[in-house]
Design an enzyme around this catalytic site. Sequence first.
Site, PDB file in Angstrom:
ATOM      1  N   SER A  58       0.808  -1.192   0.003  1.00 11.06           N
ATOM      2  CA  SER A  58       0.006   0.078   0.125  1.00 11.06           C
ATOM      3  C   SER A  58       0.969   1.247   0.167  1.00 11.06           C
ATOM      4  O   SER A  58       1.713   1.144  -1.052  1.00 11.06           O
ATOM      5  CB  SER A  58      -0.865  -0.079   1.195  1.00 11.06           C
ATOM      6  OG  SER A  58      -1.850   0.941   1.080  1.00 11.06           O
TER       7      SER A  58
ATOM      8  N   ASP B 175      -8.980  -6.572  -4.415  1.00 10.08           N
ATOM      9  CA  ASP B 175      -8.397  -5.519  -3.809  1.00 10.08           C
ATOM     10  C   ASP B 175      -9.108  -4.064  -4.946  1.00 10.08           C
ATOM     11  O   ASP B 175      -8.316  -3.735  -5.961  1.00 10.08           O
ATOM     12  CB  ASP B 175      -6.985  -5.234  -3.877  1.00 10.08           C
ATOM     13  CG  ASP B 175      -6.505  -3.924  -3.201  1.00 10.08           C
ATOM     14  OD1 ASP B 175      -7.329  -2.867  -3.084  1.00 10.08           O
ATOM     15  OD2 ASP B 175      -5.219  -3.698  -2.940  1.00 10.08           O
TER      16      ASP B 175
ATOM     17  N   HIS C 230      -7.972  -5.279  -0.094  1.00 12.17           N
ATOM     18  CA  HIS C 230      -6.749  -4.711  -0.009  1.00 12.17           C
ATOM     19  C   HIS C 230      -5.751  -5.054   1.384  1.00 12.17           C
ATOM     20  O   HIS C 230      -4.793  -5.192   1.090  1.00 12.17           O
ATOM     21  CB  HIS C 230      -7.012  -3.066   0.411  1.00 12.17           C
ATOM     22  CG  HIS C 230      -5.756  -2.265   0.308  1.00 12.17           C
ATOM     23  ND1 HIS C 230      -4.907  -2.195  -0.847  1.00 12.17           N
ATOM     24  CD2 HIS C 230      -5.505  -1.301   1.137  1.00 12.17           C
ATOM     25  CE1 HIS C 230      -3.736  -1.557  -0.442  1.00 12.17           C
ATOM     26  NE2 HIS C 230      -4.182  -0.957   0.626  1.00 12.17           N
TER      27      HIS C 230
END
Length: 379
Positions: free
Chosen positions: A154, A319, A352
Amino acid sequence: MNASNSIGIVSTQHAQFHTPFSCKSGAVLPSYELIYETYGTLNSDKSNAILVCHALSGNHHVAGYYEDNPKNVGWWDNMVGPGKPIDTQKFFVIGLNNLGGCHGSTGPISTNPETGKPYGASFPLVTVEDWVITQAHLADKLGIDQFAAVIGGSLGGMQALQWSRAYPERVRHVLAIASAPRLTAQNIAFNDVARNAILTDPNFYGGDYYEHGVVPTRGLRLARMLGHITYLSNDAMADKFGRMLRSGKYSYSYDIDFEIESYLRYQGDKFATHFDANTYLLMTKALDYFDPAREYNDDLNKAFADARASFLVLSFTTDWRFAPALSRAIVKALLHNRLKVSYSEITSAHGHDSFLMKHTHYHNVMRAYFDNVASEFTV
């Protein structure tokens, strides 16, 4: 916690930097401190070091646990340790709390040496570029001229990508997991709503709530609830909660009816007890501002023209916040520059948050890649 593949008891370390640091915004910090942890042993020529960059709510505690709190296990303990994909019998792993964080590194909650009070609202906005520079300063202090790999998921993946641009000769491998070359407009919108939940909390006091002895709990709680929704997939929420009712029937009120509501409120309440609202604001802004192609007329190919590392880029099918298409855009730009790139799109139901999970295919890909990295040096 005494399993053979656990790092075991770990402790934090402190690195103090007395030289003023100029942020990308133009603000200057007179000095700063970084909190970090290390796992494994640095080899004789210091060629086996790996830097783990954390995401928005992460910190330096990547693996292992603390002697006085065995339940406080590192956020990536399933990935880092003896015999794990990032094997601490082969690698020297560094995790740090970024500048602006709230887990010991200099940030809004820290004392401003010029005023003797917490920085609060006066702490400057910091960027991914700023973080990478301070990480390089930590590497200098540790005597590490080049990392075997820099890795992150991320927002951490954005930092890993920036390493390849800012210090192309100081990193041999870059791993960007569930990341993006820049946020989409939808992502920026989510971040803005989360920030406004904090900014409009009556206890925020313009960011100087420390002096009032309060915490903008309501705003931080709402911000985390919103964020948590975006980290999960619809399938994951459906499988875990569906439309299950907490009491088995409707209450016909605005109280908690559904189990998913109870879960989100629990996550929000827990987060608000240990994370700083000002840090949350600046971390989301760092996400918004990261855009390496911006200075090249939106040409991502040119943004990576100076990179020299080999890359592993990973994405996850469910995601939707950092969708696989964003990872493929990174791969395309790297291939345009004739760089060595491996890409894997992992089938996962966890959205995610998949990059934090113990998933067989995902971990096998990571293990295989790091086995190849380890073959380049002598432990």
